[in-house]
Design a protein around this motif. Sequence first.
Motif, PDB file in Angstrom:
ATOM      1  N   GLY A   1       3.258 -39.100 -24.441  1.00 18.69           N
ATOM      2  CA  GLY A   1       2.300 -39.643 -23.489  1.00 18.69           C
ATOM      3  C   GLY A   1       2.741 -40.993 -22.935  1.00 18.69           C
ATOM      4  N   ARG A   2       2.174 -41.355 -21.788  1.00 14.38           N
ATOM      5  CA  ARG A   2       2.562 -42.600 -21.124  1.00 14.38           C
ATOM      6  C   ARG A   2       1.345 -43.218 -20.450  1.00 14.38           C
ATOM      7  NH1 ARG A   2       6.911 -45.482 -19.671  1.00 14.38           N
ATOM      8  NH2 ARG A   2       7.089 -46.391 -17.596  1.00 14.38           N
ATOM      9  N   LEU A   3       1.207 -44.529 -20.618  1.00 15.77           N
ATOM     10  CA  LEU A   3       0.117 -45.291 -20.008  1.00 15.77           C
ATOM     11  C   LEU A   3       0.689 -46.272 -19.002  1.00 15.77           C
ATOM     12  CD1 LEU A   3      -2.893 -46.433 -19.975  1.00 15.77           C
ATOM     13  CD2 LEU A   3      -2.083 -48.047 -21.721  1.00 15.77           C
ATOM     14  N   ILE A   4       0.109 -46.293 -17.805  1.00 21.28           N
ATOM     15  CA  ILE A   4       0.414 -47.318 -16.812  1.00 21.28           C
ATOM     16  C   ILE A   4      -0.814 -48.206 -16.698  1.00 21.28           C
ATOM     17  CG2 ILE A   4       1.100 -47.824 -14.447  1.00 21.28           C
ATOM     18  CD1 ILE A   4       3.187 -46.256 -15.947  1.00 21.28           C
ATOM     19  N   ALA A   5      -0.666 -49.493 -17.022  1.00 13.38           N
ATOM     20  CA  ALA A   5      -1.778 -50.444 -16.969  1.00 13.38           C
ATOM     21  C   ALA A   5      -1.537 -51.432 -15.839  1.00 13.38           C
ATOM     22  CB  ALA A   5      -1.917 -51.177 -18.297  1.00 13.38           C
TER      23      ALA A   5
ATOM     24  N   GLN B   1       3.646 -49.026 -19.458  1.00  9.91           N
ATOM     25  CA  GLN B   1       4.196 -49.912 -18.434  1.00  9.91           C
ATOM     26  C   GLN B   1       3.046 -50.788 -17.938  1.00  9.91           C
ATOM     27  OE1 GLN B   1       7.502 -49.804 -16.883  1.00  9.91           O
ATOM     28  NE2 GLN B   1       6.875 -51.722 -15.930  1.00  9.91           N
ATOM     29  N   VAL B   2       3.252 -52.091 -17.902  1.00 10.85           N
ATOM     30  CA  VAL B   2       2.245 -53.027 -17.402  1.00 10.85           C
ATOM     31  C   VAL B   2       2.698 -53.550 -16.046  1.00 10.85           C
ATOM     32  CG1 VAL B   2       1.040 -55.213 -17.765  1.00 10.85           C
ATOM     33  CG2 VAL B   2       1.480 -53.694 -19.706  1.00 10.85           C
ATOM     34  N   LEU B   3       1.826 -53.435 -15.043  1.00 15.65           N
ATOM     35  CA  LEU B   3       2.121 -53.921 -13.700  1.00 15.65           C
ATOM     36  C   LEU B   3       1.177 -55.072 -13.378  1.00 15.65           C
ATOM     37  CD1 LEU B   3       2.442 -50.507 -11.799  1.00 15.65           C
ATOM     38  CD2 LEU B   3       4.245 -51.834 -12.924  1.00 15.65           C
TER      39      LEU B   3
END
Length: 276
Positions: free
Chosen positions: A123-127, A153-155
């Motif tokens: 799984g992958r989270l983009i925050a 990944q934090v943007l």
Amino acid sequence: MWLVVACVPLLPAIFMVCAGYGVKAASLCHGAVAWLLRRLRGRACAKSTHAFVFSKCTHGQADSVLRTFELYADTHPSPCIGPLTGDALDEAVRRVGPSRVLELGMHCGYSSVRMLRLLPSAGRLIAVELDPLAAELGEEVILVAGFKHCQFQVLASSSAEAIPTLRSFLEVNEGTGEGLHLVLMDHDPEQYLPDLQALEREGLLGASGCCVLLIHSNQRAADRGEVLDWIRARPDRYSVKAELQSMTEIFYQNKSTRVDEREETLTMWSSASSQR
């Protein structure tokens, strides 16, 4: 941060100018001051929350990080959604079983950690977080909880700027039916509707189904109603699954895509049968 500090001495002059230009200018001034105060309070809160969690939790244990967040929130102002809304979030994540998650408004990383601990290994989270300081501190909290950069990944960006770039981060291929499985919105409530529209327009919502969670602990009923009215006017793609005190769950599904896929499957099956 320097811009915020520089603006503080100018507040009296801003008030005088607005008084001379009537109600509209006064309204704009009120909004600007409210934004400024939110930024100042938010940054102070992010620093103190991070310092407490970093020093008190057991590093490498996500549940310890969450408990430390909640311990801090018992006696201090906190942007965290809290354990009650957190339990509802956990239930939704477990039910959906997402592998691609987008979080708009990560604050100090509490919700990020809650979701990451329930995602599958791939799984992958983009925050996405507007405040660069909060994004930096939130990323540190996620790492302290034991997660690796390959999992998230934090943007540090506004949601409006981030959404058009997400395809490259998620490796979404248009027309494949792949996309986001779950979206958590806990940023500026006025951005909920335009951001939902942008996610659909960019083809980022999973055509086979995407759960959208709207946090509205500090949202006006009128703002929430605008989003829900827009959703209910599109029953071919959206439905309201649950309305809780502090969270609304919406389900998106592009039924036309499902019909096209079904027809394509039937065509392939008929062609194969005729060749036998």
